[in-house]
Design a protein around this motif. Structure first.
Motif, PDB file in Angstrom:
ATOM      1  N   ILE A 153      45.911  58.140 -19.205  1.00 57.71           N
ATOM      2  CA  ILE A 153      47.021  58.973 -18.794  1.00 57.71           C
ATOM      3  C   ILE A 153      47.646  60.295 -19.357  1.00 57.71           C
ATOM      4  O   ILE A 153      47.127  60.318 -20.242  1.00 57.71           O
ATOM      5  CB  ILE A 153      47.942  57.695 -18.382  1.00 57.71           C
ATOM      6  CG1 ILE A 153      48.651  57.932 -20.007  1.00 57.71           C
ATOM      7  CG2 ILE A 153      47.916  56.777 -17.620  1.00 57.71           C
ATOM      8  CD1 ILE A 153      49.923  56.435 -20.140  1.00 57.71           C
ATOM      9  N   VAL A 154      48.209  61.004 -18.873  1.00 58.26           N
ATOM     10  CA  VAL A 154      48.618  62.115 -19.444  1.00 58.26           C
ATOM     11  C   VAL A 154      50.177  61.679 -19.729  1.00 58.26           C
ATOM     12  O   VAL A 154      50.081  62.235 -21.843  1.00 58.26           O
ATOM     13  CB  VAL A 154      49.290  62.712 -18.192  1.00 58.26           C
ATOM     14  CG1 VAL A 154      50.092  64.474 -18.882  1.00 58.26           C
ATOM     15  CG2 VAL A 154      48.618  63.640 -17.387  1.00 58.26           C
ATOM     16  N   VAL A 155      50.394  61.388 -19.833  1.00 57.61           N
ATOM     17  CA  VAL A 155      51.699  60.070 -20.610  1.00 57.61           C
ATOM     18  C   VAL A 155      52.700  58.874 -19.723  1.00 57.61           C
ATOM     19  O   VAL A 155      52.928  58.764 -17.672  1.00 57.61           O
ATOM     20  CB  VAL A 155      53.417  61.606 -20.686  1.00 57.61           C
ATOM     21  CG1 VAL A 155      54.100  61.848 -19.729  1.00 57.61           C
ATOM     22  CG2 VAL A 155      54.040  60.817 -22.081  1.00 57.61           C
ATOM     23  N   ASP A 156      52.718  58.194 -20.158  1.00 57.19           N
ATOM     24  CA  ASP A 156      53.988  57.283 -19.628  1.00 57.19           C
ATOM     25  C   ASP A 156      54.620  57.546 -18.612  1.00 57.19           C
ATOM     26  O   ASP A 156      55.578  57.855 -19.118  1.00 57.19           O
ATOM     27  CB  ASP A 156      54.016  56.003 -20.388  1.00 57.19           C
ATOM     28  CG  ASP A 156      55.134  54.943 -20.168  1.00 57.19           C
ATOM     29  OD1 ASP A 156      55.576  54.658 -18.850  1.00 57.19           O
ATOM     30  OD2 ASP A 156      54.081  53.451 -19.848  1.00 57.19           O
ATOM     31  N   ILE A 157      54.429  57.032 -17.309  1.00 59.75           N
ATOM     32  CA  ILE A 157      55.426  57.862 -16.500  1.00 59.75           C
ATOM     33  C   ILE A 157      57.315  57.406 -16.003  1.00 59.75           C
ATOM     34  O   ILE A 157      57.867  57.742 -16.039  1.00 59.75           O
ATOM     35  CB  ILE A 157      54.971  57.979 -14.708  1.00 59.75           C
ATOM     36  CG1 ILE A 157      53.677  58.349 -14.576  1.00 59.75           C
ATOM     37  CG2 ILE A 157      55.867  58.104 -13.477  1.00 59.75           C
ATOM     38  CD1 ILE A 157      52.738  58.024 -13.206  1.00 59.75           C
ATOM     39  N   GLY A 158      56.607  56.062 -17.072  1.00 62.78           N
ATOM     40  CA  GLY A 158      58.128  55.315 -16.715  1.00 62.78           C
ATOM     41  C   GLY A 158      58.717  55.936 -18.255  1.00 62.78           C
ATOM     42  O   GLY A 158      60.281  56.117 -18.028  1.00 62.78           O
ATOM     43  N   GLY A 171      59.117  65.572 -29.609  1.00 65.65           N
ATOM     44  CA  GLY A 171      58.161  65.395 -31.053  1.00 65.65           C
ATOM     45  C   GLY A 171      59.352  64.773 -31.557  1.00 65.65           C
ATOM     46  O   GLY A 171      58.172  64.159 -33.026  1.00 65.65           O
ATOM     47  N   ALA A 172      60.398  63.857 -31.360  1.00 69.70           N
ATOM     48  CA  ALA A 172      60.856  62.600 -32.203  1.00 69.70           C
ATOM     49  C   ALA A 172      60.252  61.451 -32.046  1.00 69.70           C
ATOM     50  O   ALA A 172      60.224  60.338 -31.684  1.00 69.70           O
ATOM     51  CB  ALA A 172      61.990  62.301 -31.247  1.00 69.70           C
ATOM     52  N   GLY A 173      58.809  61.516 -30.827  1.00 72.78           N
ATOM     53  CA  GLY A 173      57.834  60.708 -30.582  1.00 72.78           C
ATOM     54  C   GLY A 173      58.757  59.526 -29.076  1.00 72.78           C
ATOM     55  O   GLY A 173      58.338  58.761 -28.807  1.00 72.78           O
ATOM     56  N   LYS A 174      59.895  59.438 -28.541  1.00 77.11           N
ATOM     57  CA  LYS A 174      60.408  58.985 -27.969  1.00 77.11           C
ATOM     58  C   LYS A 174      59.611  58.336 -26.374  1.00 77.11           C
ATOM     59  O   LYS A 174      59.970  58.497 -25.529  1.00 77.11           O
ATOM     60  CB  LYS A 174      61.748  59.976 -27.142  1.00 77.11           C
ATOM     61  CG  LYS A 174      62.509  59.342 -28.864  1.00 77.11           C
ATOM     62  CD  LYS A 174      64.312  60.201 -28.119  1.00 77.11           C
ATOM     63  CE  LYS A 174      64.695  59.529 -29.316  1.00 77.11           C
ATOM     64  NZ  LYS A 174      65.908  59.553 -29.011  1.00 77.11           N
ATOM     65  N   LEU A 175      58.608  59.798 -26.386  1.00 81.42           N
ATOM     66  CA  LEU A 175      57.262  59.389 -24.826  1.00 81.42           C
ATOM     67  C   LEU A 175      56.075  58.962 -25.776  1.00 81.42           C
ATOM     68  O   LEU A 175      55.413  58.804 -24.682  1.00 81.42           O
ATOM     69  CB  LEU A 175      57.272  61.128 -24.179  1.00 81.42           C
ATOM     70  CG  LEU A 175      57.894  60.829 -23.431  1.00 81.42           C
ATOM     71  CD1 LEU A 175      59.901  61.753 -23.446  1.00 81.42           C
ATOM     72  CD2 LEU A 175      57.464  61.841 -22.086  1.00 81.42           C
ATOM     73  N   GLY A 176      56.326  58.561 -26.784  1.00 86.07           N
ATOM     74  CA  GLY A 176      54.790  57.579 -27.144  1.00 86.07           C
ATOM     75  C   GLY A 176      54.292  58.006 -27.620  1.00 86.07           C
ATOM     76  O   GLY A 176      54.167  59.688 -28.181  1.00 86.07           O
TER      77      GLY A 176
END
Length: 132
Positions: free
Chosen positions: A48-53, A100-105
């Motif tokens: 995936i690009v990034v978790d959509i949720g 940058g803070a890691g909130k998208l995994g």
């Protein structure tokens, strides 16, 4: 380049300074449809690009302190014309900070670009594109 886009909306009030803005110099309301597009050259290990949720949740959290606010009174925007273009950049920068803070995994570190588009109406919109 791969990309995904998530969407939300935000309702604000504001006024714009300068003759170029005509009647928008008066305080008025605006509802912006907000698209956030995340880009990367290769898919992550999960394909995936990034978790959509996570992307959807982080966009909502990014917009939360703007929603139902008068931007003329928002301390972050003191003395600034909160044009659609300006707001697109402000939202993109806020999202970049969350990435940058890691909130998208953990795998979101592979993201290389972000575009935020604010739709003023069905016939007009503005975007801000930035590298990550």
């Amino acid at each position: 380049m791969f990309s995904i886009t998530v969407r939300d909306h935000v309702m604000v009030a504001h006024s714009l300074r300068g003759e170029v803005f005509g009647p928008a110099q008066q305080r008025h309301g605006a509802t912006f449809l907000v698209d956030a597009t995340f880009r990367r050259p290769e898919l992550d290990p999960d394909g995936i690009v990034v978790d959509i949720g996570l992307a959807t949740a982080q966009l909502a959290e990014t917009l939360a302190d703007l929603n139902h606010r008068d931007l003329d009174d928002h301390p972050e925007f003191a003395g600034v014309n909160t044009t659609t273009e300006f707001l697109a950049r402000a939202i993109a920068d806020r999202l970049a900070d969350r990435i940058g803070a890691g909130k998208l995994g953990g795998n979101a570190g592979g993201l290389t670009g972000l575009t935020v588009t604010l739709h003023e109406s069905h016939v007009a919109w503005a975007s801000y594109e930035r590298d990550l």
